[in-house]
Design a protein around this motif. Structure first.
Motif, short mmCIF file in Angstrom:
data_model
loop_
_atom_site.label_atom_id
_atom_site.label_comp_id
_atom_site.label_asym_id
_atom_site.label_seq_id
_atom_site.Cartn_x
_atom_site.Cartn_y
_atom_site.Cartn_z
N VAL A 1 -68.01 -8.62 -51.50
CA VAL A 1 -66.61 -8.88 -51.80
C VAL A 1 -65.91 -7.55 -52.03
N ALA A 2 -64.69 -7.44 -51.52
CA ALA A 2 -63.84 -6.29 -51.82
C ALA A 2 -62.49 -6.83 -52.25
N VAL A 3 -61.91 -6.19 -53.25
CA VAL A 3 -60.58 -6.57 -53.71
C VAL A 3 -59.74 -5.30 -53.75
N VAL A 4 -58.63 -5.32 -53.03
CA VAL A 4 -57.76 -4.15 -52.99
C VAL A 4 -56.33 -4.58 -53.27
N SER A 5 -55.53 -3.62 -53.69
CA SER A 5 -54.11 -3.88 -53.90
C SER A 5 -53.45 -4.21 -52.57
N SER A 6 -52.47 -5.09 -52.61
CA SER A 6 -51.74 -5.42 -51.38
C SER A 6 -50.55 -4.50 -51.17
N ILE A 7 -50.37 -3.53 -52.05
CA ILE A 7 -49.23 -2.62 -51.94
C ILE A 7 -49.60 -1.43 -51.06
N CYS A 8 -48.87 -1.27 -49.97
CA CYS A 8 -49.15 -0.18 -49.03
C CYS A 8 -48.86 1.17 -49.69
N PRO A 9 -49.79 2.11 -49.58
CA PRO A 9 -49.58 3.42 -50.21
C PRO A 9 -48.56 4.28 -49.47
N HIS A 10 -48.06 3.82 -48.34
CA HIS A 10 -47.04 4.61 -47.64
C HIS A 10 -45.71 4.49 -48.38
N LEU A 11 -45.04 3.35 -48.31
CA LEU A 11 -43.76 3.19 -49.00
C LEU A 11 -43.70 1.92 -49.83
N GLY A 12 -44.84 1.29 -50.06
CA GLY A 12 -44.89 0.19 -51.01
C GLY A 12 -44.63 -1.20 -50.48
N CYS A 13 -44.64 -1.39 -49.17
CA CYS A 13 -44.50 -2.75 -48.65
C CYS A 13 -45.73 -3.57 -48.99
N ARG A 14 -45.58 -4.87 -49.00
CA ARG A 14 -46.69 -5.75 -49.31
C ARG A 14 -47.41 -6.12 -48.02
N ILE A 15 -48.69 -5.81 -47.97
CA ILE A 15 -49.50 -6.12 -46.79
C ILE A 15 -49.85 -7.59 -46.85
N ASN A 16 -49.52 -8.30 -45.76
CA ASN A 16 -49.68 -9.75 -45.82
C ASN A 16 -50.33 -10.36 -44.59
N HIS A 17 -50.92 -9.54 -43.75
CA HIS A 17 -51.66 -10.14 -42.65
C HIS A 17 -52.74 -9.20 -42.10
N ALA A 18 -53.64 -9.81 -41.34
CA ALA A 18 -54.75 -9.06 -40.74
C ALA A 18 -54.78 -9.35 -39.25
N GLU A 19 -55.20 -8.33 -38.52
CA GLU A 19 -55.39 -8.49 -37.08
C GLU A 19 -56.72 -7.85 -36.72
N ALA A 20 -57.57 -8.60 -36.03
CA ALA A 20 -58.86 -8.07 -35.58
C ALA A 20 -59.60 -7.37 -36.73
N ALA A 21 -59.69 -8.05 -37.88
CA ALA A 21 -60.41 -7.54 -39.05
C ALA A 21 -59.79 -6.28 -39.65
N GLU A 22 -58.54 -6.00 -39.33
CA GLU A 22 -57.83 -4.87 -39.93
C GLU A 22 -56.64 -5.39 -40.71
N LEU A 23 -56.41 -4.80 -41.88
CA LEU A 23 -55.25 -5.16 -42.69
C LEU A 23 -54.07 -4.37 -42.15
N VAL A 24 -52.96 -5.04 -41.89
CA VAL A 24 -51.84 -4.38 -41.22
C VAL A 24 -50.58 -4.47 -42.10
N CYS A 25 -49.97 -3.32 -42.30
CA CYS A 25 -48.71 -3.28 -43.06
C CYS A 25 -47.58 -3.70 -42.13
#
Ligand code: FES
Length: 135
Positions: A69-93
């Protein structure tokens, strides 16, 4: 001339006005020294029955797989948008397209830092995951 009751009330009010700032300051010092709990954390509970996959919550992303299990913040470290989807096993902002792997590590910018890992406890007895979020 003031009555004894008025004098006692005045004296108590004067002492309270002197003591309140001192108590407030002592409370702050104790919190900074770790002697009192800060009330600045939330604990979220996620049932383990969610199975394997990526789950998006308001402030966190839970990734469960046979590897763990991994738990990470959903807040993007770039400018703070909320990451809310994944594509091909990658989390996408959704804002500027930064991509992160399932451990929250940057794969593609503009983000320069990884997603913040969040502390959690696996409570197998109650079949839940408890995640601590700082306010
Ligand atoms: Fe996420 Fe810019 S805020 S890539």
């Amino acid at each position: 001339m003031r009555s004894g009751m008025e004098r006692r009330f005045f004296l108590k009010a004067a002492l309270a006005s002197l003591a309140a700032p001192a108590l407030w300051q002592m409370n702050g010092l104790a919190k900074r020294a770790g002697m009192l709990p800060e009330n600045a954390e939330d604990t979220l509970t996620v049932p383990l029955s969610i199975g394997n996959g990526v789950r998006f919550y308001d402030r966190m992303i839970v990734i469960t797989s046979p590897d763990g299990v991994a738990v990470v913040s959903s807040i993007c470290p770039h400018l703070g948008c909320r990451i809310n989807h994944a594509e091909a096993a990658e989390l996408v902002c959704p804002c500027h397209g930064s991509r992160f792997n399932a451990r929250g590590e940057v794969l593609h910018g503009p983000a320069m830092r990884n997603l913040q890992p969040l502390p959690f406890v696996l409570d197998r007895a109650e079949a839940v995951l408890r995640v601590t979020l700082k306010k």
